[in-house]
Design an enzyme around this catalytic site. Structure first.
Site, short mmCIF file in Angstrom:
data_model
loop_
_atom_site.label_atom_id
_atom_site.label_comp_id
_atom_site.label_asym_id
_atom_site.label_seq_id
_atom_site.Cartn_x
_atom_site.Cartn_y
_atom_site.Cartn_z
N ASP A 174 -8.88 75.11 29.46
CA ASP A 174 -8.81 73.78 30.08
C ASP A 174 -7.80 73.79 31.22
OD1 ASP A 174 -10.53 72.92 28.13
OD2 ASP A 174 -8.93 72.21 26.81
N GLU A 198 -10.60 68.55 20.36
CA GLU A 198 -11.93 68.17 20.84
C GLU A 198 -12.08 66.65 20.88
OE1 GLU A 198 -14.02 70.08 22.30
OE2 GLU A 198 -12.88 71.89 21.85
N THR A 230 -37.90 87.33 41.69
CA THR A 230 -38.85 88.41 41.46
C THR A 230 -40.26 87.86 41.26
OG1 THR A 230 -37.05 89.54 40.35
CG2 THR A 230 -39.23 90.50 40.12
ZN ZN Z 1 -10.21 71.98 25.34
#
Ligand code: ZN
Length: 427
Positions: free
Chosen positions: A309, A234, A15
């Site tokens: 995952d 993690e 735009t």
């Molecule tokens: Zn994960």
């Protein structure tokens, strides 16, 4: 040219580019969105198109900008049972209007879309939208230049420097211009909320996180067991990435729940690159499996935490086998559904179908085995990182280096070399 299609991902300035063109040319600018033409009532869209072009001809010379043209200009479906008469009538009217231009009509039509592949071929014919301009996401240097613009109105501790803008650009791969504007604005808001005198790097860091994964949700309280699972999950990803040569370098791993990342999340720094090697692909799959494998190794039971995952891994494996010719057994053939009725007519034999199935399984199983071997070997490191995550909730790249030493390979990423390495750290 009578018309041009501006295509690119959202936020890349389609735009703005159209407006700037009108500004440079010094002509009026009429902006509409394709979705405004799509109504329940048959005929309304077409009459709106007619009105738009009538106004434009009166104002000529001028530029019309139709955003989201895919809302009306999507390819007309051939076999669909329920054809959309209204959409087709609107599209036809647009084509009629553009064909009706003669060389004395000084009206240029620009259209924006992020799905150029969806557009009806009739739109692209000569005399219509025959120019195709691609606006892609900016690369490292591009982002740096955009940061400089959006940093200039902010109150910073130091005047805007190349190194500072470059560092922010390095931290935000894949950001569009709009994301960068949003990030600078967020950083200023965060600084104001903390009564800071200046907008500092840490405010930008929180702003970047916020733009990527959403707001921290401190109210979402996890039970101690859940928190432990998330930390080990993690840590599994982080350790995999740390010791896999082609995995993207880690910037930060956190187990604070956030908007889009339900539990923990990690921020990586992908390179601005356009080709991915097979080994790189495999490393990414191994890394994506790291969370689940860490759960398998450290607990008696596994959780639903790996759902995303696993989806990612499956998608990657499918891509390798079906689209990228990365299976020796199947060879360099692309297995793509020819039409939407693939369920009924498979374009290949039953044996090939079984082979595809087996190959997808093999690729994922191989990645799982490699992941398991790696994490078993590095189980001490996983524990170190997970326990530190449990107490501190957030770990940065520096924390990782302190805990388990630097990555055993040199960072290839240009962003690192230029802006993030310790010797360029000072502003
Ligand atoms: Zn994960």
């Amino acid at each position: 040219p009578r018309g041009a299609i501006l295509s690119g991902p959202p936020g890349t300035g389609k735009t703005l580019m159209a407006k700037a063109t009108a500004g440079e040319a010094g002509v009026p600018f009429l902006s509409v969105s394709g979705s405004e033409f799509v109504e329940m009532f048959v005929g309304v869209g077409a009459s709106r198109v007619r009105d738009l072009f009538k106004t434009a001809r009166k104002m000529a010379p001028c530029i019309i900008f139709i955003d989201e043209i895919d809302a009306i200009g999507g390819a007309r479906e051939k076999n669909s049972m329920r054809s959309n008469d209204e959409k087709e009538a609107t599209l036809n009217q647009l084509l009629v209007e553009m064909d009706g231009f003669d060389s004395s009509d000084h009206v240029v039509v620009l259209a924006g879309t992020n799905r150029p592949d969806m557009l009806d071929k009739a739109l692209m014919r000569p005399g219509r939208f025959d120019r195709h301009i691609v606006l892609d996401k900016p690369d490292l240097e591009g982002r740096k230049a955009i940061y400089k613009i959006h940093l200039s109105p902010l109150k910073l501790e130091f005047p805007v420097s190349d190194v500072f803008a470059g560092k922010l650009a390095a931290l935000t791969p894949g950001f569009s211009g709009a994301d960068i504007a949003n990030c600078c604005n967020e950083a200023a808001l965060i600084a104001a909320r903390h009564d800071a005198d200046f907008v500092e790097l840490k405010h930008f860091e929180s702003a970047i996180e916020r733009v990527i994964v959403g707001l921290e949700q401190r109210s979402r309280v996890l039970s101690p067991e859940e928190k432990k699972t998330v930390a080990y999950h993690e840590a599994g990803h982080a350790i995999c990435g740390w010791y896999l040569k082609y995995a993207d370098p880690l910037l930060k791993v956190s187990i604070i729940p956030r908007g889009q990342a339900a539990l923990g999340y990690a921020q990586y720094l992908p390179d601005d690159q356009y080709l991915t090697s097979q080994e790189q692909f495999t490393h990414r799959m191994i890394m994506a499996l790291g969370g689940r494998v860490s759960e398998e190794l450290n607990f008696d039971d596994i959780t639903t935490g790996a759902a995303d995952d696993l989806q990612k891994v499956t998608r990657m494996a499918n891509a390798m086998i079906l689209k990228l010719g990365m299976s020796k057994k199947l060879g360099t053939i692309v297995f793509e559904p020819k039409d939407t009725n693939m369920q009924v007519h498979k374009p290949y034999s039953e044996e090939t179908w079984e082979l595809i199935d087996a190959e997808v399984h093999r690729v994922i199983d191989d990645a799982h085995t490699r992941c398991k071997n790696l994490l078993t070997e590095k189980i001490k490191e996983v524990e170190k990182v997970a326990e530190e995550l449990l107490t501190k909730e957030v770990l940065t790249r520096e924390d990782m280096i302190r805990l388990i030493g630097p990555r055993p390979f040199e960072e290839k990423n240009e962003a690192f070399k230029k802006y993030l390495d310790p010797d360029t750290k000072q502003q």
